[in-house]
Design a protein around this motif. Structure first.
Motif, PDB file in Angstrom:
ATOM      1  N   CYS A 105       0.797  -1.226   0.000  1.00 40.81           N
ATOM      2  CA  CYS A 105       0.000   0.000   0.000  1.00 40.81           C
ATOM      3  C   CYS A 105       0.830   1.277   0.000  1.00 40.81           C
ATOM      4  O   CYS A 105       0.320   2.341  -0.381  1.00 40.81           O
ATOM      5  CB  CYS A 105      -0.941   0.014   1.205  1.00 40.81           C
ATOM      6  N   GLN A 201      -8.177  -4.114  -0.340  1.00 33.74           N
ATOM      7  CA  GLN A 201      -8.779  -2.981  -1.046  1.00 33.74           C
ATOM      8  C   GLN A 201      -7.855  -2.459  -2.134  1.00 33.74           C
ATOM      9  O   GLN A 201      -8.291  -2.153  -3.255  1.00 33.74           O
ATOM     10  CB  GLN A 201      -9.107  -1.860  -0.060  1.00 33.74           C
ATOM     11  N   VAL A 202      -6.575  -2.349  -1.820  1.00 32.65           N
ATOM     12  CA  VAL A 202      -5.606  -1.883  -2.816  1.00 32.65           C
ATOM     13  C   VAL A 202      -5.431  -2.915  -3.930  1.00 32.65           C
ATOM     14  O   VAL A 202      -5.403  -2.568  -5.119  1.00 32.65           O
ATOM     15  CB  VAL A 202      -4.246  -1.592  -2.140  1.00 32.65           C
ATOM     16  N   HIS A 205      -8.171  -3.148  -6.551  1.00 34.38           N
ATOM     17  CA  HIS A 205      -8.252  -1.991  -7.434  1.00 34.38           C
ATOM     18  C   HIS A 205      -7.151  -1.992  -8.496  1.00 34.38           C
ATOM     19  O   HIS A 205      -7.123  -1.099  -9.354  1.00 34.38           O
ATOM     20  CB  HIS A 205      -8.188  -0.685  -6.627  1.00 34.38           C
ATOM     21  N   HIS A 207      -5.494  -3.071 -11.859  1.00 37.90           N
ATOM     22  CA  HIS A 207      -6.131  -3.437 -13.126  1.00 37.90           C
ATOM     23  C   HIS A 207      -5.486  -4.659 -13.764  1.00 37.90           C
ATOM     24  O   HIS A 207      -6.152  -5.414 -14.468  1.00 37.90           O
ATOM     25  CB  HIS A 207      -6.074  -2.252 -14.098  1.00 37.90           C
ATOM     26  N   GLN A 212      -2.037  -8.201  -9.417  1.00 35.94           N
ATOM     27  CA  GLN A 212      -2.846  -8.730  -8.313  1.00 35.94           C
ATOM     28  C   GLN A 212      -2.258 -10.030  -7.775  1.00 35.94           C
ATOM     29  O   GLN A 212      -2.157 -10.223  -6.562  1.00 35.94           O
ATOM     30  CB  GLN A 212      -4.285  -8.969  -8.785  1.00 35.94           C
TER      31      GLN A 212
END
Length: 301
Positions: A105, A201-202, A205, A207, A212
């Motif tokens: 983060c 949450q990060v 988000h 793309h 990820q």
């Protein structure tokens, strides 16, 4: 139960001790592992070795030599070291969760926040917290003088098992046990969960699927260790304070809770992490030699 305990002890303890010693050899000697996560992992390995040293000798005496007696002061000393090492592990897992949060983060400030001096202060704070809070437990037990029995249905000196033997008022001991448990395990678990909520949450988000996956892979080992540690810890804690679990069941689960995490930690962190694999290749002729040794020992359990 004795045969199972002896087999379990001989299969898990060597893995735990050898695996953590290997981590303590690799991490200081490899410059690319001089990162916050691996420094915390080294502290975790030290705590796991000390935990095994606190409980394994007496377990061996009980299961092999049928030596079930233990001096009262020695019992209190074992109680202190077992719970202090568990609290150290909980605190280090919280520190590792904070490291994961910064790495995902707030990557740009990761190294500026987790400086060597900050790492030292975090580790010292975790050690002081464990020593002070856990130190209350044997001190309060020491004030009890009359016991209706001297038999504990455990392979180690479990706090509530010792307290429940007293014929005197034990409300203060129960309250202190709950306070220490919730102050350490509860506090740490809440903040670890909060850190992972923020991490997810990060990650969600992002793309790119590859980004990820890489972010999730960074935390996979920590999530696994976190779940197995806290699930077993809270089951053992609540069943002794509020539940009515069969002694044999509680004996089995508490033994697993104490010995399995020290054996799993070096396997999860040492085998799954690519940096550790590369480190093994640097120090030894075969790239996968050390992870294979740990893995094969674990599979023979």
């Amino acid at each position: 139960m004795c045969s199972f305990g002896l087999a379990f002890l001989f299969s898990v303890c060597p893995v735990a001790v050898l695996g953590n010693i290997i981590l303590l050899i690799i991490i200081p000697t490899e410059c690319n592992l001089h990162q916050p996560m691996y420094i915390f992992l080294a502290v975790l390995a030290v705590s796991d070795i000390r935990l095994c040293a606190a409980i394994a000798p007496k377990m061996l005496a009980i299961f092999w030599f049928k030596s079930c007696s233990m001096a009262f002061d020695a019992c209190l000393a074992q109680l202190f070291f077992v719970y202090a090492m568990q609290c150290m592990e909980s605190g280090i897992l919280l520190a590792m969760a904070f490291d994961c949060y910064l790495a995902i983060c707030d990557l740009l400030r990761h190294t500026s926040i987790l400086t060597p001096s900050v790492l030292v202060h975090m580790i010292v704070a975790v050690a002081i917290r464990a020593t002070v809070l856990v130190g209350l437990l044997p001190i309060l037990i020491k004030r009890l003088h009359i016991f209706h029995s001297i038999l504990i249905a455990h392979s180690y000196c479990e706090h509530m098992a010792v307290v429940k033997l007293a014929t005197e008022d034990i409300q203060v001991n129960k309250a202190c046990g709950l306070f220490v448990g919730f102050t350490i395990l509860g506090f740490d678990m809440i903040f670890i969960l909060v850190s992972y909520v923020l991490i997810f949450q990060v990650v969600f988000h992002l793309h790119q699927k590859e980004a990820q996956f890489k972010a999730f892979n960074t935390c996979t080992a920590h999530i696994f260790v976190f779940l197995e540690f806290y699930i077993l810890a809270f089951f053992s804690f609540f069943s002794h304070h509020f539940g009515h679990v069969a002694p044999s069941t509680h004996f089995l689960l508490s033994t697993i809770y104490l010995l399995v995490p020290p054996a799993l930690n070096p396997i999860v962190y040492g085998v799954k992490k690519q940096d550790n694999l590369k480190a093994c290749g640097t120090n030894f002729s075969s790239e996968l030699w050390i992870p294979r040794v740990i893995y094969q020992m674990f599979m023979t359990m």
